[in-house]
Scaffold this active site. Structure first.
Site, PDB file in Angstrom:
ATOM      1  N   LYS A 196       0.815  -1.209   0.000  1.00 58.59           N
ATOM      2  CA  LYS A 196       0.000   0.000   0.000  1.00 58.59           C
ATOM      3  C   LYS A 196       0.859   1.275   0.000  1.00 58.59           C
ATOM      4  CE  LYS A 196      -2.146   0.592   3.617  1.00 58.59           C
ATOM      5  NZ  LYS A 196      -2.795   1.170   4.768  1.00 58.59           N
ATOM      6  N   ARG A 271     -11.451   3.638   9.539  1.00 61.11           N
ATOM      7  CA  ARG A 271     -11.325   2.221   9.885  1.00 61.11           C
ATOM      8  C   ARG A 271     -12.647   1.637  10.383  1.00 61.11           C
ATOM      9  NH1 ARG A 271      -5.874   0.361  10.454  1.00 61.11           N
ATOM     10  NH2 ARG A 271      -4.459   2.104  10.476  1.00 61.11           N
ATOM     11  N   ARG A 310      10.118 -10.524   4.577  1.00 61.16           N
ATOM     12  CA  ARG A 310      10.502  -9.206   5.058  1.00 61.16           C
ATOM     13  C   ARG A 310      11.033  -9.311   6.493  1.00 61.16           C
ATOM     14  NH1 ARG A 310       5.816  -4.714   5.109  1.00 61.16           N
ATOM     15  NH2 ARG A 310       5.158  -5.785   6.988  1.00 61.16           N
ATOM     16  N   ARG A 316      11.176  -6.611  12.683  1.00 60.36           N
ATOM     17  CA  ARG A 316       9.897  -6.421  13.374  1.00 60.36           C
ATOM     18  C   ARG A 316       9.422  -7.763  13.893  1.00 60.36           C
ATOM     19  NH1 ARG A 316       5.919  -2.840   9.647  1.00 60.36           N
ATOM     20  NH2 ARG A 316       4.415  -3.844  11.032  1.00 60.36           N
ATOM     21  N   ARG A 328      -3.182 -10.194  12.450  1.00 61.36           N
ATOM     22  CA  ARG A 328      -3.261  -8.934  11.698  1.00 61.36           C
ATOM     23  C   ARG A 328      -4.207  -9.093  10.504  1.00 61.36           C
ATOM     24  NH1 ARG A 328       2.889  -8.007  10.928  1.00 61.36           N
ATOM     25  NH2 ARG A 328       2.368  -6.294   9.520  1.00 61.36           N
TER      26      ARG A 328
END
Ligand code: IMP
Ligand code: MG
Length: 372
Positions: A196, A271, A310, A316, A328
């Site tokens: 995105k 959201r 990633r 992370r 998520r």
């Protein structure tokens, strides 16, 4: 030439001043060549709209003539009213004169009707009507119009003497009312790992959009200790969610800052359905709207692969734990479902296949964006 705003409305460039000059010259030439050689016509301009047209027409007219004006009013706002009032007459004796009316625009023909009524009992030799613009679709009368500069579609125009609520007469060219709001605003949506951010950056460049990411807006306000930033921080420090009103107020400030952008990409907001409603309300109050929700669709197994890949370098923790990744996704799916329904109900939801090269995906989004 660019879009202008008069009061609450936007007008796009429509007829430039060179074209107007050509039309006016041609009208003057036609009128002159149809008159007997030594005839001295009396041109009667219908105020206010005709003042620039009359001035240019009379200067382009190659011969002796007299000039007078009458004032009628028939218009308020952008729709013709049936009522036409006679305000100011002419004092000349019109007996046996060739009278040529100069009108800026003939719309429904009510004004023209009034003109014919006024001149009927004045014993003129001949009455002719010249109008710079004519709207054939709305003209409802069986009255002769001898010369028409240009026929145009039934859309409100301003400039070159024509006004919208008093404004716009001084523009040397003609502008046409646009129905489209000026900005194209989208909500960009996509699951974690869908790319995105990359797409938002590319679209921003390509279409000169402003990218408003709620996360960035929060960080900006908190860092700069704005009133809203301090307020948001209070909630965050207490471990509470920042209330929608506070977020919306921050976004409002961002939108206000970017009033002349081609459009806005909203990222991370709304959201919830109530946020979407609040955003709609705010944009409507500014004569704006959300034109589309563009959602990148990528199968979850592929996303999971990308994120895990990633995670090897990103450091992370939520990029390496499969269960966290699943969570998520679930969170995202629940949220999108609500928003998808919200925007689908307005015919504004566009799901985009998010599998492929970066360029391919930009191309797919662009295709949607350009139809908005
Ligand atoms: P009608 O009586 O409906 O033919 O309208 C004639 C008058 O309405 C014109 O003299 C203008 O004052 C006004 N008018 C009609 N259409 C427009 C427009 O598109 N822009 C500005 N004024 C208009
Ligand atoms: Mg007029």
């Amino acid at each position: 030439m660019k879009t202008i705003k008069l009061n609450d409305l936007y007008f796009d460039p429509f007829i430039d001043k060179d074209e107007i000059t050509e039309i006016v010259k041609y009208l003057a030439w036609q009128v002159k060549s149809d008159l007997p050689k030594y005839e001295i016509p009396l041109f009667v301009g219908i105020l206010n709209g005709c003042f620039l047209f009359a001035a240019d027409f009379i200067r382009a007219y190659q011969g002796d003539c007299e000039v007078s004006f009458v004032k009628l009013a028939s218009y308020s706002g952008t729709s013709s009213t049936e009522e036409v009032k006679y305000l100011l007459g002419i004092n000349e004796d019109l007996t046996d004169r060739t009278v040529i009316i100069l009108e800026d625009i003939i719309d429904t023909g009510s004004t023209l009707q009034e003109i014919y009524n006024i001149f009927r009992d004045k014993n003129v030799k001949e009455l002719k009507v010249v109008t710079l613009f004519f709207k054939p679709e709305v003209f409802k009368k069986e009255l002769p119009i001898n010369y028409i500069g240009k026929s145009i579609e039934d859309k409100f125009i301003v400039g070159y003497g024509l006004d919208y609520n008093g404004l716009g007469r001084n523009y040397p060219s003609i502008y046409q009312l646009t129905t489209k709001p000026k900005m194209k605003n989208i909500v960009l949506f996509g699951p974690p790992g869908a790319g995105k951010g990359t797409q938002a950056d590319l679209l921003k460049e390509k279409y000169h959009l402003v990218h408003i990411s709620t996360g960035d807006v929060f960080r900006f306000n908190i860092k700069n200790e704005t009133e809203l930033g301090k307020l948001a921080k209070k909630y965050i420090d207490a471990g509470d969610l920042v209330p929608d009103e506070v977020t919306i107020d921050m976004l409002k400030a961002e939108v206000e800052k970017n009033n002349d952008a081609n459009g806005i990409i909203f990222d991370g907001f709304p959201r919830t359905a109530s946020q979407a409603t609040a955003l709609d309300e705010f944009l409507t109050s500014k004569d704006l709207q959300i034109d589309a929700m563009i959602a990148l669709e990528v199968p979850e197994d592929l996303l999971e692969e990308r994120i895990l890949e990633r995670g090897k370098t990103s450091g992370r923790s939520d990029d390496t734990d499969e269960e966290k990744i699943r969570n998520r996704f679930n969170e995202y799916n629940t949220k999108t479902a609500v928003l998808k329904d919200f925007y689908e109900a307005q015919n504004k939801y566009f799901g985009i296949n998010g599998v492929g090269s970066i360029e391919d995906i930009t191309k797919r989004i662009s295709e949607v964006f350009e139809t908005l």
